[in-house]
Design a protein around this motif. Structure first.
Motif, PDB file in Angstrom:
ATOM      1  N   ILE A 171      35.016  51.387  37.623  1.00  0.00           N
ATOM      2  CA  ILE A 171      34.669  50.291  38.539  1.00  0.00           C
ATOM      3  C   ILE A 171      33.785  50.806  39.677  1.00  0.00           C
ATOM      4  O   ILE A 171      32.904  50.101  40.156  1.00  0.00           O
ATOM      5  CB  ILE A 171      35.949  49.620  39.069  1.00  0.00           C
ATOM      6  CG1 ILE A 171      36.665  48.904  37.908  1.00  0.00           C
ATOM      7  CG2 ILE A 171      35.637  48.628  40.186  1.00  0.00           C
ATOM      8  CD1 ILE A 171      38.023  48.363  38.236  1.00  0.00           C
ATOM      9  N   ARG A 172      33.994  52.044  40.096  1.00  0.00           N
ATOM     10  CA  ARG A 172      33.105  52.653  41.098  1.00  0.00           C
ATOM     11  C   ARG A 172      31.670  52.665  40.576  1.00  0.00           C
ATOM     12  O   ARG A 172      30.717  52.363  41.308  1.00  0.00           O
ATOM     13  CB  ARG A 172      33.559  54.075  41.405  1.00  0.00           C
ATOM     14  CG  ARG A 172      32.547  54.900  42.200  1.00  0.00           C
ATOM     15  CD  ARG A 172      33.002  56.341  42.308  1.00  0.00           C
ATOM     16  NE  ARG A 172      31.995  57.188  42.913  1.00  0.00           N
ATOM     17  CZ  ARG A 172      31.034  57.829  42.248  1.00  0.00           C
ATOM     18  NH1 ARG A 172      30.948  57.697  40.930  1.00  0.00           N
ATOM     19  NH2 ARG A 172      30.163  58.588  42.889  1.00  0.00           N
ATOM     20  N   THR A 173      31.497  53.024  39.305  1.00  0.00           N
ATOM     21  CA  THR A 173      30.161  53.040  38.712  1.00  0.00           C
ATOM     22  C   THR A 173      29.539  51.650  38.720  1.00  0.00           C
ATOM     23  O   THR A 173      28.342  51.489  39.003  1.00  0.00           O
ATOM     24  CB  THR A 173      30.236  53.569  37.263  1.00  0.00           C
ATOM     25  OG1 THR A 173      30.826  54.871  37.260  1.00  0.00           O
ATOM     26  CG2 THR A 173      28.860  53.635  36.636  1.00  0.00           C
ATOM     27  N   ILE A 174      30.354  50.643  38.411  1.00  0.00           N
ATOM     28  CA  ILE A 174      29.857  49.257  38.422  1.00  0.00           C
ATOM     29  C   ILE A 174      29.452  48.847  39.836  1.00  0.00           C
ATOM     30  O   ILE A 174      28.393  48.234  40.047  1.00  0.00           O
ATOM     31  CB  ILE A 174      30.935  48.303  37.868  1.00  0.00           C
ATOM     32  CG1 ILE A 174      31.218  48.610  36.399  1.00  0.00           C
ATOM     33  CG2 ILE A 174      30.494  46.850  38.034  1.00  0.00           C
ATOM     34  CD1 ILE A 174      32.405  47.852  35.829  1.00  0.00           C
ATOM     35  N   ALA A 199      32.585  41.122  38.547  1.00  0.00           N
ATOM     36  CA  ALA A 199      33.813  40.598  37.937  1.00  0.00           C
ATOM     37  C   ALA A 199      33.726  40.533  36.419  1.00  0.00           C
ATOM     38  O   ALA A 199      34.701  40.819  35.717  1.00  0.00           O
ATOM     39  CB  ALA A 199      34.117  39.209  38.506  1.00  0.00           C
ATOM     40  N   GLY A 200      32.570  40.153  35.905  1.00  0.00           N
ATOM     41  CA  GLY A 200      32.416  40.045  34.455  1.00  0.00           C
ATOM     42  C   GLY A 200      32.593  41.374  33.751  1.00  0.00           C
ATOM     43  O   GLY A 200      33.310  41.466  32.741  1.00  0.00           O
ATOM     44  N   GLU A 201      31.971  42.415  34.290  1.00  0.00           N
ATOM     45  CA  GLU A 201      32.083  43.738  33.671  1.00  0.00           C
ATOM     46  C   GLU A 201      33.501  44.286  33.800  1.00  0.00           C
ATOM     47  O   GLU A 201      33.988  44.978  32.903  1.00  0.00           O
ATOM     48  CB  GLU A 201      31.079  44.691  34.310  1.00  0.00           C
ATOM     49  CG  GLU A 201      29.633  44.294  34.052  1.00  0.00           C
ATOM     50  CD  GLU A 201      28.637  45.282  34.642  1.00  0.00           C
ATOM     51  OE1 GLU A 201      28.731  46.472  34.302  1.00  0.00           O
ATOM     52  OE2 GLU A 201      27.790  44.855  35.437  1.00  0.00           O
ATOM     53  N   ILE A 202      34.164  43.982  34.908  1.00  0.00           N
ATOM     54  CA  ILE A 202      35.559  44.405  35.071  1.00  0.00           C
ATOM     55  C   ILE A 202      36.440  43.680  34.058  1.00  0.00           C
ATOM     56  O   ILE A 202      37.359  44.278  33.469  1.00  0.00           O
ATOM     57  CB  ILE A 202      36.041  44.134  36.512  1.00  0.00           C
ATOM     58  CG1 ILE A 202      35.266  45.005  37.501  1.00  0.00           C
ATOM     59  CG2 ILE A 202      37.540  44.401  36.639  1.00  0.00           C
ATOM     60  CD1 ILE A 202      35.555  44.691  38.961  1.00  0.00           C
ATOM     61  N   ALA A 203      36.161  42.398  33.823  1.00  0.00           N
ATOM     62  CA  ALA A 203      36.927  41.623  32.831  1.00  0.00           C
ATOM     63  C   ALA A 203      36.752  42.203  31.437  1.00  0.00           C
ATOM     64  O   ALA A 203      37.698  42.229  30.641  1.00  0.00           O
ATOM     65  CB  ALA A 203      36.482  40.163  32.860  1.00  0.00           C
ATOM     66  N   VAL A 204      35.546  42.676  31.129  1.00  0.00           N
ATOM     67  CA  VAL A 204      35.301  43.299  29.828  1.00  0.00           C
ATOM     68  C   VAL A 204      36.163  44.548  29.672  1.00  0.00           C
ATOM     69  O   VAL A 204      36.793  44.762  28.627  1.00  0.00           O
ATOM     70  CB  VAL A 204      33.805  43.664  29.668  1.00  0.00           C
ATOM     71  CG1 VAL A 204      33.595  44.515  28.428  1.00  0.00           C
ATOM     72  CG2 VAL A 204      32.963  42.407  29.582  1.00  0.00           C
ATOM     73  N   LEU A 205      36.208  45.384  30.714  1.00  0.00           N
ATOM     74  CA  LEU A 205      37.029  46.596  30.668  1.00  0.00           C
ATOM     75  C   LEU A 205      38.496  46.254  30.420  1.00  0.00           C
ATOM     76  O   LEU A 205      39.165  46.874  29.594  1.00  0.00           O
ATOM     77  CB  LEU A 205      36.906  47.369  31.984  1.00  0.00           C
ATOM     78  CG  LEU A 205      35.564  48.040  32.298  1.00  0.00           C
ATOM     79  CD1 LEU A 205      35.618  48.682  33.671  1.00  0.00           C
ATOM     80  CD2 LEU A 205      35.216  49.079  31.247  1.00  0.00           C
TER      81      LEU A 205
END
Length: 278
Positions: A155-158, A191-197
């Protein structure tokens, strides 16, 4: 084409979403749907075949397999989602702090993450549960401890990717506070990329909880749980192999559904792929 539209175009993902929704509803309303108590024993009916009274038969103690399967959704799936939600919350909080802070704070947090990531998560979970003892709460705690560092780093990278975008720089120049920028601009975008993870990893958490219960380190009898059901069925695998089918297929289908949904979300958020599809 928008993210939601791209996601909706994936029929397999929509089927999986519908399946997971049905599973969740079945877990919530298990007391109303289950034909019997999941822990009620009837030795006279042990190893009964499929019938109107017992739609999936009974186990070695005469307990209704369907009822245990339905109640098992609560301990297997809901527990996994709870562990994932807490892990994502911690990972997001620390990932945002690390991504925004930079400097010594970021460096110190990443070195701590490196220490945790130097141990395989499965080995760490086994070690923690072995020390703390079996139990549902200990499984959740072990899963969080083993996985928070990975989510913090990802998430830091995102956050770093969004941190340097032009509209974020404009918000800083306009005098917006860091908290306002994070809440209003960075988190909605990430939020979208976190949801994917989270979606992609939900299946692995289900497998971990089921595996621990199968090994006798997780949920303890007589609590219905899919891994525990497999553990009990393995003792009669030679003479009654069908006992392993219901919990085994349930784990397979739910984990596969989460993986398919996660893959579809990942494709939907992939702008380049979306442009090709459009």
């Amino acid at each position: 084409m928008g993210v939601i539209n791209r996601f909706k175009k994936d029929r397999l993902a929509m089927v999986c979403m519908g399946f997971l929704f049905i599973v969740m509803i079945a877990g919530v309303f298990a007391p109303l749907i289950a034909p019997h108590s999941p822990i009620e024993m009837n030795i006279k009916e042990k190893f009964s075949g499929i019938s109107m009274t017992y739609p999936l038969g009974t186990d070695q103690l005469g307990r209704c397999i369907l009822s245990r399967l339905l109640y098992g959704i609560r301990t297997t799936v809901f527990t996994s989602l709870l562990a994932m939600a807490v892990t994502i919350f911690i990972g997001t909080l620390l990932g945002v702090i690390a991504g925004i802070s930079r400097g010594k704070v970021d460096e110190m947090m990443m070195r701590i993450c490196d220490i945790f990531l130097s141990f395989p998560s499965e080995v760490m979970i086994l070690a923690i549960v072995g020390v703390m003892g079996p139990g549902l709460s200990n499984i959740i705690l072990a899963s969080i401890i083993a996985k928070w560092a990975w989510y913090t780093r990802m998430i830091r990278t995102i956050i770093i990717k969004y941190r340097d975008k032009n509209y974020i720089q404009f918000a800083k120049v306009s005098g917006c506070s860091t908290g306002h920028i994070v809440r209003t601009h960075i988190l909605p975008g990430a939020a979208g990329e976190i949801a994917v993870l989270a979606t992609l990893d939900s299946g692995s958490v289900i497998l971990i909880i089921s595996a621990l219960s199968f090994l006798g380190l997780g949920v303890q009898a007589p609590t219905p749980e899919w891994g525990m059901m497999l553990n009990e069925a393995k003792n009669v695998m030679i003479v009654h192999p069908y006992q392993m089918l219901a919990p085994g297929i349930a784990i397979l289908l739910v984990v596969a559904a989460f993986n398919f949904v996660g893959d579809s979300l990942q494709d939907a958020f992939d702008t380049k792929r979306g442009n090709k599809m459009g």
